[in-house]
Design a protein around this motif. Structure first.
Motif, PDB file in Angstrom:
ATOM      1  N   GLY A  13      10.798 -15.046 -25.522  1.00 54.52           N
ATOM      2  CA  GLY A  13      10.156 -16.342 -25.509  1.00 54.52           C
ATOM      3  C   GLY A  13       8.804 -16.385 -24.816  1.00 54.52           C
ATOM      4  N   LEU A  14       8.352 -15.269 -24.265  1.00 55.10           N
ATOM      5  CA  LEU A  14       7.057 -15.239 -23.589  1.00 55.10           C
ATOM      6  C   LEU A  14       6.086 -14.361 -24.347  1.00 55.10           C
ATOM      7  N   GLU A  15       4.856 -14.807 -24.460  1.00 50.16           N
ATOM      8  CA  GLU A  15       3.834 -14.023 -25.131  1.00 50.16           C
ATOM      9  C   GLU A  15       2.518 -14.189 -24.391  1.00 50.16           C
ATOM     10  N   GLY A  16       1.590 -13.267 -24.668  1.00 53.80           N
ATOM     11  CA  GLY A  16       0.214 -13.399 -24.222  1.00 53.80           C
ATOM     12  C   GLY A  16       0.063 -13.651 -22.739  1.00 53.80           C
ATOM     13  N   GLU A  17      -0.646 -14.740 -22.407  1.00 53.13           N
ATOM     14  CA  GLU A  17      -0.994 -15.025 -21.020  1.00 53.13           C
ATOM     15  C   GLU A  17       0.240 -15.149 -20.138  1.00 53.13           C
ATOM     16  N   ALA A  18       1.267 -15.844 -20.611  1.00 49.94           N
ATOM     17  CA  ALA A  18       2.471 -16.034 -19.797  1.00 49.94           C
ATOM     18  C   ALA A  18       3.128 -14.707 -19.508  1.00 49.94           C
ATOM     19  N   SER A  19       3.190 -13.854 -20.516  1.00 53.45           N
ATOM     20  CA  SER A  19       3.824 -12.561 -20.342  1.00 53.45           C
ATOM     21  C   SER A  19       3.081 -11.735 -19.305  1.00 53.45           C
ATOM     22  N   TYR A  20       1.746 -11.679 -19.395  1.00 52.20           N
ATOM     23  CA  TYR A  20       0.956 -10.880 -18.458  1.00 52.20           C
ATOM     24  C   TYR A  20       1.089 -11.418 -17.043  1.00 52.20           C
ATOM     25  N   ALA A  21       0.940 -12.730 -16.875  1.00 53.22           N
ATOM     26  CA  ALA A  21       0.995 -13.331 -15.541  1.00 53.22           C
ATOM     27  C   ALA A  21       2.349 -13.103 -14.895  1.00 53.22           C
ATOM     28  N   GLU A  22       3.408 -13.298 -15.657  1.00 52.22           N
ATOM     29  CA  GLU A  22       4.749 -13.117 -15.101  1.00 52.22           C
ATOM     30  C   GLU A  22       5.026 -11.654 -14.795  1.00 52.22           C
ATOM     31  N   ALA A  23       4.572 -10.775 -15.680  1.00 51.33           N
ATOM     32  CA  ALA A  23       4.807  -9.348 -15.451  1.00 51.33           C
ATOM     33  C   ALA A  23       4.101  -8.877 -14.184  1.00 51.33           C
ATOM     34  N   LEU A  24       2.869  -9.330 -13.975  1.00 55.07           N
ATOM     35  CA  LEU A  24       2.114  -8.902 -12.794  1.00 55.07           C
ATOM     36  C   LEU A  24       2.753  -9.456 -11.521  1.00 55.07           C
TER      37      LEU A  24
END
Length: 784
Positions: free
Chosen positions: A633-644
């Motif tokens: 359910g996460l893509e793009g900006e949300a995915s990067y921010a959460e992963a970091l």
């Protein structure tokens, strides 16, 4: 570069060394009557004190809050287990709650057993009352529920058996070895814990449809054979409660008080089960730390803590902010690391203990230099009587990062325990075919090395080996693999692939080991690992690439394939002998584990290795918005921010495992490539990272707001694969790797040549081709 330990990370010249405030002495809870429970309340705390348990005001507040929802934010080392145990005793002794009405859920059998033991040891709690409390893991509770309602299915929980069954199903579907079984199981699990099924899996591409087909067949096979796996235990209990309102009502009447340990690790499915049982009383205490949410790949969600009041507006929040584990400098470093996360509840831990020791930082040249320095230090400390081997733990972001340290421990015969799978890098299924190609280059009649080569030619092992052995018995060949050319049923393009492979194997013999690994990868192996549409970027693919990079790094230390393979065989033998005496208890042994494995543990002295960009934070996080298997359910900006932010939480967890001493190492070269000191360390000292966020994301594959690039196994290796992978200098900085080279000794000449063959490595002298001056052996950074 230096391998000495310093008081600040490499590159930090200014900035104070972080230290936590020391909690004021005497801050423990006085045993005065609390609230409307009067003397019973005070008597309970006096009993605790007489048995050696004194709670601080925040802990006591959490214990006394027995009605309604309660969120207890428990910072690292803040005594959450004591708080949970004492609150259970308070419910029994002061509030008169029926022991069978208490449900305490946690995530490991060990934690549940410790809870039961400590509750039974509380003053005034008899063994019978303690035994009636339901202190279980989530899976144990759900399994108990299913069995209580007559379920008789077999638990199919053995991972190895699951993998074998999936491989069998793939063969039946003519998709042999198409996908790693662990990848398929992880994908299916991610859907189940998010309240979806295999039917909800995507089917947009051929890859999607193939994986969905395999997993639907797997689900059907389990149903046909009367089996359920551990995820099915949770989904089955959830479905049962939804379908049987009378059963849910009975559970609600029975369990008047629920407590959830390690709440930050809860997935959506588990949380839904808890919410159903807790309603409508909602006497629900959850204990956790959003700063330690590091299991998103298992469905854990930090927003359950961050948004607790949205679901429970009457909720009370208590923060346990005194760390009883670590010295002030370690607590302070943890505070400074984690405070840069935006998606967190603000809290700053204080230290209960004193101590003047500071964290120590090292900037070694490579992982091998790092390992040598670490093991040297451990040996010195043990020899001087200052430490035992069991005082030390070595923590790392991903399993392949332990290669160098593990080798040093094995070579020097230092007692250790590997909390991973216990296998060396060279035993991994991914690495073995590469080594076996190298073995065949030395001895083309090495029949033991042939089976792992066959799948890379898309030939079934059993069928291919039977043909090779049968044909060679009648017509022996110097290189028996040539018999594959007579294997019935092969198409012309397959025959061409076999001929090409035979040539690759012959070409390896004169190369130095690192060049041989590179040749194997460039020629076919990287393409095989991510063949066709299977090359879609996933964090699992990044881990595989990382292992092969680590193999190249290891091979780069040797000047011939024979010497490298001899070293590998010696390591395998030594590790096998060590494994024969392994037990799960650490004892007086150095502990090696990933940061994920270390959560909940503590050690007197901790080494955090690989604290460099690309490793911590990991490349899979820096390129998260181009990875296909980030959180559902996460893509793009949300995915990067959460992963970091999750990577920063991993760094925080690693730092806070140390009680007395913390050593942090940031190798300058990781897997042949230059690596900056981790941004998490620099920001803790108030220093900005050199590279811009956009540049780093471009380097590691992130494409701001864009869709995944399915043809990229690793943009930094595109040229090596001989495929198009255009990335202009404006899009990403050039990445380099360190290679063996002859370097001109003349101060006015810049000539150098790369060492590719064994004869060059073995040569003692070499004249410069430009100026004629002597050349020396060294290393050169070259573009990847």
């Amino acid at each position: 570069m230096t391998s000495r330990f310093e008081n600040k990370p490499f590159g930090v010249s200014s900035g104070k060394v972080p230290r936590a405030e020391i909690a004021a002495p005497g801050g423990r809870e006085p045993n005065r009557p609390g609230g409307d429970r009067g003397e019973r309340d005070a008597a309970y705390f006096r009993l605790l004190e007489q048995s050696g348990i004194r709670l601080n005001p925040a802990q006591a507040a959490a214990v006394r809050c027995t009605d309604g929802p309660l969120l207890t934010l428990a910072g690292a080392g803040s005594g959450k287990t004591s708080t949970l145990v004492c609150r259970t005793g308070y419910l029994l002794d002061v509030c008169g709650v029926d022991p069978s009405g208490i449900l305490l859920l946690t995530f490991s059998s060990k934690a549940a057993a410790e809870m039961r033991e400590r509750i039974a040891g509380l003053p005034g709690i008899d063994a019978y009352a303690a035994g009636r409390i339901q202190a279980r893991t989530f899976h144990s509770f759900c399994l108990w529920l299913l069995f209580s309602q007559g379920m008789q299915k077999e638990i199919f929980g053995d991972t190895r058996r699951q993998h074998i069954q999936l491989q069998q199903l793939m063969r039946e579907l003519s998709l042999q070895d198409a996908y790693p079984p662990e990848n398929l199981l992880a994908l299916l699990s991610s859907y189940k814990v998010n309240l979806m099924t295999a039917d909800d899996l995507p089917d947009k591409s051929d890859t999607d449809r193939q994986m969905k087909r395999i997993l639907l067949r797997y689900e059907a096979w389990k149903e046909e054979t009367g089996r359920i796996d551990f995820d099915d235990v949770l989904t089955g209990a959830h479905a049962l409660l939804k379908q049987r309102p009378e059963l849910l009502d009975r559970l609600r009447r029975r369990f008047t008080h629920l407590m959830i340990d390690e709440f930050q690790d809860t997935n959506l499915l588990q949380y839904e089960v808890v919410k159903m049982i807790a309603a409508p009383r909602n006497n629900l205490m959850v204990v956790g730390d959003d700063d330690q949410t590091i299991y998103s790949f298992n469905g854990a969600r930090s927003e359950f803590i961050l948004e607790f009041e949205k679901l429970y507006p009457r909720a009370r929040i208590v923060t346990l902010d005194i760390n009883y584990r670590s010295v002030p400098s370690i607590v302070g470093l943890g505070n400074e690391v984690i405070r840069h996360n935006k998606m967190r509840r603000s809290k700053t831990l204080r230290a209960a203990n004193g101590g003047a020791l500071l964290p120590a930082y090292m900037r070694p040249e490579s992982a091998d230099d790092e390992a040598t320095a670490i093991v040297d230090h451990i040996n010195r400390e043990v020899a001087a009587g200052r430490r035992n081997y069991g005082d030390f733990a070595v923590l790392y972001r991903s399993s392949s990062s332990n290669r160098a340290v593990l080798e040093q421990l094995v070579i020097r015969d230092i007692p250790h325990i590997d909390y991973g799978d216990g296998r060396l890098l060279y035993e991994h299924w991914l690495v073995k075919p590469v080594l076996d190609h190298m073995r065949l280059s030395i001895n083309r009649r090495d029949f033991d090395a042939m089976p792992s080569v066959l799948p890379t030619l898309y030939i079934a092992r059993d069928k291919g080996m039977a043909h090779i052995r049968q044909t060679d018995e009648a017509r022996p060949k110097k290189g028996p693999l040539v018999h594959l050319l007579t294997l019935p049923g092969l198409k012309e393009f397959q025959l061409d692939k076999i001929r090409q492979r035979l040539e690759v194997i012959r070409s390896l013999k004169g190369l130095v080991p690192a060049a041989a690994v590179t040749q194997i990868r460039q020629s076919f192996y990287d393409a095989y690992i991510q063949a066709g549409e299977h090359s879609e970027q996933t964090s699992h693919r990044e881990m595989l690439k990382e292992m092969l990079d680590e193999l190249e790094t290891s091979a780069g230390r040797f000047d011939s394939i024979v010497s490298f393979l001899a070293f590998v065989d010696d390591m395998l033998l030594r590790n096998q002998q060590t494994a024969a005496v392994k037990s799960q208890a650490q004892g007086n042994r150095v502990a090696l584990m990933t940061i994920h494995k270390s959560k909940g543990l503590e050690f007197p002295a901790v080494f955090l290795i690989g604290a460099s960009e690309g490793t911590l934070p990991h490349a899979s996080a820096l390129g998260a918005d181009s990875l296909r298997d980030t959180r559902v359910g996460l893509e793009g900006e949300a995915s990067y921010a959460e992963a970091l932010e999750e990577e920063r939480r991993l760094a925080y967890v690693a730092v806070t495992r140390a009680k007395e001493q913390l050593f942090v190492s940031s190798p300058a070269v990781q897997r042949g490539k230059k690596a900056a000191v981790s941004r998490f360390l620099l920001s803790a000292f108030g220093q900005e990272t050199a590279a811009s966020d956009a540049a780093v994301r471009a380097e590691y594959g992130g494409r701001r707001g864009g869709a995944p690039d399915p043809g990229r196994f690793g943009k930094v290796r595109a040229d090596r694969f001989g495929r198009s992978g255009t990335s202009s200098a404006a899009e990403a900085p050039v990445r380099t790797q360190s290679v063996p080279a002859w370097l001109c000794t003349s101060g006015s000449c810049v000539a150098w040549t790369r060492i590719m063959h064994s004869k060059d490595m073995n040569a003692a002298h070499k004249p410069c081709p430009l100026c004629g001056s002597p050349m020396r052996k060294g290393r050169k950074d070259v573009p990847v």
